[in-house]
Design an enzyme around this catalytic site. Sequence first.
Site, PDB file in Angstrom:
ATOM      1  N   CYS A 385       0.844  -1.204   0.000  1.00 23.27           N
ATOM      2  CA  CYS A 385       0.000   0.000   0.000  1.00 23.27           C
ATOM      3  C   CYS A 385       0.877   1.252   0.000  1.00 23.27           C
ATOM      4  O   CYS A 385       1.489   1.562  -1.011  1.00 23.27           O
ATOM      5  CB  CYS A 385      -0.988  -0.034   1.164  1.00 23.27           C
ATOM      6  SG  CYS A 385      -2.379   1.088   0.905  1.00 23.27           S
ATOM      7  N   HIS A 511      -3.637  -4.906  -0.167  1.00 26.41           N
ATOM      8  CA  HIS A 511      -3.124  -5.493   1.087  1.00 26.41           C
ATOM      9  C   HIS A 511      -3.185  -7.025   1.004  1.00 26.41           C
ATOM     10  O   HIS A 511      -4.190  -7.625   1.383  1.00 26.41           O
ATOM     11  CB  HIS A 511      -3.986  -5.043   2.273  1.00 26.41           C
ATOM     12  CG  HIS A 511      -3.808  -3.611   2.646  1.00 26.41           C
ATOM     13  ND1 HIS A 511      -3.026  -3.215   3.712  1.00 26.41           N
ATOM     14  CD2 HIS A 511      -4.308  -2.474   2.114  1.00 26.41           C
ATOM     15  CE1 HIS A 511      -3.057  -1.895   3.803  1.00 26.41           C
ATOM     16  NE2 HIS A 511      -3.827  -1.420   2.851  1.00 26.41           N
ATOM     17  N   GLU A 513      -1.872  -9.163   2.831  1.00 29.74           N
ATOM     18  CA  GLU A 513      -1.897  -9.801   4.167  1.00 29.74           C
ATOM     19  C   GLU A 513      -3.306 -10.156   4.627  1.00 29.74           C
ATOM     20  O   GLU A 513      -3.494 -11.058   5.450  1.00 29.74           O
ATOM     21  CB  GLU A 513      -1.202  -8.910   5.206  1.00 29.74           C
ATOM     22  CG  GLU A 513      -1.932  -7.641   5.609  1.00 29.74           C
ATOM     23  CD  GLU A 513      -1.675  -6.439   4.708  1.00 29.74           C
ATOM     24  OE1 GLU A 513      -1.950  -5.311   5.154  1.00 29.74           O
ATOM     25  OE2 GLU A 513      -1.214  -6.626   3.564  1.00 29.74           O
TER      26      GLU A 513
END
Length: 539
Positions: A385, A511, A513
């Site tokens: 990001c 993102h 994750e």
Amino acid sequence: MASSTKYIFITGGVTSSLGKGIIAASLAKLLQARGFRVTIQKFDPYLNIDPGTLNPYEHGECYVTEDGAETDLDLGHYERFLNSPTSQANNVTTGRIYNNVITKERKGEFLGKTVQVIPHITDEIKRNFFKLGETGKYDVIITEIGGCVGDIESLPFIEAVRQVKWDIGVNNFLVVHLTLIPYLAAAKELKTKPTQHSVKQLLEAGIQPDILVCRTEHPLPLEVKKKLSLFCNVQLNSVIEAMDAETIYDVPLLMKKEKLDERVMSKLKLSSKANADLEQWKDFLGKLKNPTSEVKIGLIGKYVSLPDAYKSIIESFVHAGAACECKVNLTLISSEELHPDNVAKKLEDLDGIVVAPGFGERGLEGKIETVKFARENKMPFFGICLGMQVAVIEFARNVLKLKSANSTEMDPKTPHPVIALMEEQKNLELMGGTMRLGSYPCELRKGSKASQAYGKYKINERHRHRYEFNNKYLNAIEEKGMIPSGINPETNLVEIIEIKDHPWFIGTQFHPEYKSTVLNPHPLFVRFVAATIENKKIK
């Protein structure tokens, strides 16, 4: 209300941060492993409508779901354990409840009645309790009530839980109370009194817990369990010991050993469809605990004094490390402490670098120095990001020689806005829920490191940002060797950048994750860890 759905409520007492989310996720995992369809929802007692505008220091990271809901970080645990997505309906705050009720009142939906906490607020809470159950998709709904029993702000939730028992019947309702059994070193004794008081507070609210889960640093002797059973009105075999674990991923197996799932099934009259199949989970734990290599990765961000601000990234490295049979030692480094004089000294011992997401300009120059170091020294780099945006700014400044290149977030008057605001964001005054949020498609360039990692060309990933790569600079940047290897097919926005002549240099606008789970570690994290292992061998 789906009468066939069973409802489990998890409350906490004595102190917060005991791990209600981990217990909820572990119980859900055990029931899922027996063939039940399970989901978990989190009810938070604070007045923010969602955690999107909260500082990470206040509440840890803000987790984003597929449908773009900004939610509590516990939903990250739910997805990582269950390997199934959550949504807006899985996280409700007091703010959202009151907002809904007040909106109805303004529309005149209460027909002139006096609007009160009981029944109007509690009815709205119950409506949200049952929302997911009414879809017919789940056999069991586990609801975690945030905060601590006895907090003024969680009283309406506790009252709503009390009412639910009579709405759905005793065989469809269960309360698990998570509590702490402190150990007094001076007296060499485990103390049950705080738990007794906690359960008394629940009883005052009209709720009798069915199961006690007791967090403890020492094993609970039978006498202590008997005492808890006697004073808390709980069957002896429903007093569950929850010892501190080596890793949160041990907790489902520890709870299975303590027969938490069996107690729940017996009380809810759920007939087991199968023995719990946890073989894949055990394989993951085996790899996690028996690594064949070890790497040191630096996580560069500005919220490093609270690791929960980067919870999903930290857990993604646990998953990717296990997949690579590698122990990942993550070092959190404050970007504010990095400047041209010390960056080499602070980063040279690392095997790889991650530049974390964030907002605002604090610590930005430290991140730019970090990117420069990773790019010039051919160190594996992963920017997420803002980390990707910083990589673009650094490249524009030092390779394209646009010395004042910046993001308009940090410098609205920059002559070279390589990162800029999306058109539709320019006139927005409200901060909450106004970003590019949730899952968006992305097409990967053939032959790129990104497409090699994913093993396909079309992906969907989750976003949480306002600013974007400015396509006016696309040709100039690509000519100098930074490739846009992932593009949103609908908007043509750049989602992934990578550098050609570098062992592993990738930045993602999304993102990754948020989508990494125990059973499906994220391919970019796996490839990045693999690249750091290679880099360590060369060093």
